[in-house]
Scaffold this active site. Structure first.
Site, short mmCIF file in Angstrom:
data_model
loop_
_atom_site.label_atom_id
_atom_site.label_comp_id
_atom_site.label_asym_id
_atom_site.label_seq_id
_atom_site.Cartn_x
_atom_site.Cartn_y
_atom_site.Cartn_z
N ASN A 149 9.16 30.92 3.06
CA ASN A 149 9.12 29.67 3.79
C ASN A 149 10.52 29.09 3.97
O ASN A 149 11.08 29.15 5.07
CB ASN A 149 8.20 28.69 3.04
CG ASN A 149 7.90 27.45 3.83
OD1 ASN A 149 8.64 27.12 4.76
ND2 ASN A 149 6.83 26.77 3.48
N ASP A 150 11.09 28.57 2.92
CA ASP A 150 12.36 27.86 3.05
C ASP A 150 13.49 28.75 3.55
O ASP A 150 14.41 28.28 4.22
CB ASP A 150 12.74 27.25 1.70
CG ASP A 150 11.68 26.29 1.21
OD1 ASP A 150 11.15 25.53 2.04
OD2 ASP A 150 11.37 26.30 0.01
#
Lengths: 484, 118
Positions: free
Chosen positions: A404-405
């Site tokens: 995600n990040d």
């Protein structure tokens, strides 16, 4: 020659050999081809050094001589029990749980360094103020590393779920640290500085170790789970340093060299990790990352567009090139094997497949590489950020699984984002992006991801392993139809 | 002959300096792909503390010293044995798809060389 001289000679030679083998072994770990032989050599060095350590029996102080038999027996038991249990646990542990396992072993090393210092202090064995100060310093660092590593383990294991933060915590921590240092200073003063030298008061030594333990706990509690790899790396370097310092106290150059090599290596590794996250080490330790107020999300345009797993799988089957961005979510779902199976199908259909690994993918730098290797993915398919980031532009599909990040374009564009400036994988530049995700929640750092709302992005919701199974079936189904 | 080792302040500082430099240089060349095994490997190396624990335990002359020394060897042995077990397991997993071919071709080409990231 006396027996003592022979023992000293043998210990000297084996320790020298061990120090050489440690450094040569670490050197050989710089390539996956030679790495297994590297750890074997370091292990050989450890084995001869431990066996030779029994020769200390020929060189013990007169006070210890009557207890020698008991001490040797205790040593054998401790080696077998401690080594045996840790060996068994190390062979058993799942690859996903590796970071917390390393944290435990590291804490043990720090605790051992602290315990050696405790024997020196309680026995009043240090001679001179330099030795005493170095003993105390090593004890402080080792003990903090012990309790800090245990907290790091608890966080990664999920025993402690939330970072614990209260107002004025940093000041309180500094107060505890200063208090610990004050006790250490007083100990040194009582033993050396005062007009009449006295043996150290046991109560003060207990107080000193107690304060150091508490400081290690307090220092680690407020740090978020996402930062634990950096913290473990710091404690790894710290334990090395503590071992090196106690090596000086014991007059053992092998401990000094091995400890300091690890201290320096661990420091460099810590800096590399922090750099990969675009944060300073001080920032990791002393600012409460994730504690900042949540950013508004209204300025992100578009919506999250779901797509069926089967459709995404078939699309990739007809693409020319696919880059896969795996994250911890893949490992959490135990989807690596399925992923590799899917990739082999794509490769059979002449799709070019590569892996793009972010330096901080997983819970520990390089953990993703290990997890993929465990599933049998050859390491020449695996590319690191700098080597592959330009290729996304010319790639048909970027498949983001459980990450995600590390693919959040806000890191490039949004100055207000907490991860602004962090190097990210440019998955958003691929012609089509598929994101496999369990739900609509945010990542480990709790930040909204603009990529998920982009026009060229579709979301495949579900458990990574289940999604990949569906994709495999869909692509296999095509093959069956074509054959029929 | 006397083979006992005496290290005084400045000699210790030289040893520390050179060892730190060696550690820095050795690790600087490890590719990112190996960072986890490397962290675990360096974690194993400071397991040498078990030797210091043995020294402390064998020289123990009171019950308290014996207890703490036992603790030191127990923890140190755990550090060393556990560190070796997990590092060995991780490193054994790395393999290349071109492994079979490489054995046939004597010329080591790109597959063998991983560029350094970071």
């Amino acid at each position: 020659m006396t027996m003592t001289s022979v023992a000293q000679l043998i210990i000297g030679v084996t320790d020298l050999a061990a120090a050489f083998l440690f450094m040569y072994g670490l050197k050989r770990m710089s390539s996956p081809v030679t790495a297994p032989s590297g750890i074997f050599m370091a292990g050989l060095g450890m084995l001869v050094a431990v066996l030779a350590s029994f020769l200390y029996v020929f060189d013990v102080s007169t006070a210890a001589a009557p207890h020698l038999l008991v001490n040797v027996a205790l040593g054998v038991v401790a080696l077998i029990v401690g080594g045996g249990v840790a060996w068994w646990a190390g062979k058993k542990v799942a690859m996903t749980a590796m970071p917390q396992m390393v944290a435990i072993y590291n804490g043990m090393g720090g605790g051992a360094a602290g315990a050696i210092a405790a024997v020196e202090l309680f026995g009043g064995k240090t001679s001179g103020s330099t030795q005493l100060v170095v003993t105390l310093l090593g004890a402080l660092i080792g003990t903090i590393s012990l309790s800090g590593s245990l907290i790091a383990w608890a966080k990664l294991q999920g025993v402690i779920k939330k970072p614990l933060r209260v107002r004025g915590q940093q000041y309180f921590n500094i107060f505890v640290l200063l208090g610990t240092l004050a006790v250490a200073g007083y100990l040194a003063y009582v033993a050396q500085g005062a007009a009449i030298q006295r043996p150290l008061t046991p109560q003060l030594i207990y107080l000193f170790f107690g304060c150091a333990l508490i400081y290690g706990i307090l220092m680690t509690l407020p740090i978020g789970g996402a930062d634990m790899p950096v913290v473990i790396s710091i404690y790894n370097a710290a334990t090395g340093l503590a071992v090196g310092l106690e090596g000086f106290v014991l007059g053992n150059p092998a401990l000094m060299i091995a400890g300091m090599v690890v201290g320096a290596a661990g420091t460099l590794l810590t800096l590399l990790m922090a750099q990969a996250m675009n944060r300073s080490v001080a920032n990791v330790l002393f600012t409460n990352f994730g504690g900042t107020p949540k950013r508004k999300t209204s300025h992100i345009k578009g919506s999250m567009k779901p797509i069926a797993a089967a459709d995404a799988g078939i699309f990739m089957r007809y693409a020319k090139s696919v880059i896969i961005v795996p994250g911890y979510g893949l490992a959490a779902a135990q989807g690596q094997q399925k992923l590799f199976e899917f990739i082999k199908l794509l490769q059979a259909a002449d799709v070019s497949v590569k892996f793009a690994i972010h330096p901080v993918a997983g819970r520990m730098p390089g953990q993703m590489d290990v997890l993929l290797a465990e599933a049998g993915v050859p390491y020449d398919m695996i590319f690191q950020l700098d080597d592959i980031n330009d290729e996304f532009k010319s790639t048909d599909v970027a498949l983001v699984i459980g990450a995600n990040d590390v693919v959040n374009p806000a890191a490039r564009t949004d100055k207000s984002s907490p991860i602004f400036g962090m190097p990210i994988l440019n998955a958003d530049q691929a012609k089509q992006v598929y994101v496999v995700k369990r739900g609509q929640g945010k990542g480990y750092a709790d930040i909204v991801n603009a990529l998920f709302y982009a026009d060229n992005c579709n979301m495949v919701y579900g458990d990574a392993a289940a999604v990949l199974t569906t994709m495999i079936e869909a692509v296999r189904g095509l093959g069956a139809k074509a054959a029929a | 002959m006397d083979f006992s080792i005496h290290i005084t302040g400045f000699v210790a500082l030289y040893i520390f300096m050179l060892a730190a430099f060696a550690g820095w240089v050795i690790i600087g060349h490890v590719p990112a792909i190996l960072h986890t095994p490397l962290m675990s490997g360096s974690n194993f190396v400071h397991g040498i503390v078990v030797v210091g624990g043995m020294f402390a335990l064998l020289n123990a002359s009171t019950m308290q010293e014996q207890a703490i020394g036992f603790f030191a060897v127990l923890l140190g042995a755990g550090n060393a044995a556990g560190g070796y077990a997990v590092t060995g397991r991780m490193l054994a997993m790395f393999q290349t798809s071109g492994r079979a071919e490489k054995h046939r071709k004597p010329s080591h080409t790109k597959a063998n060389h991983r560029p350094k990231a970071l």
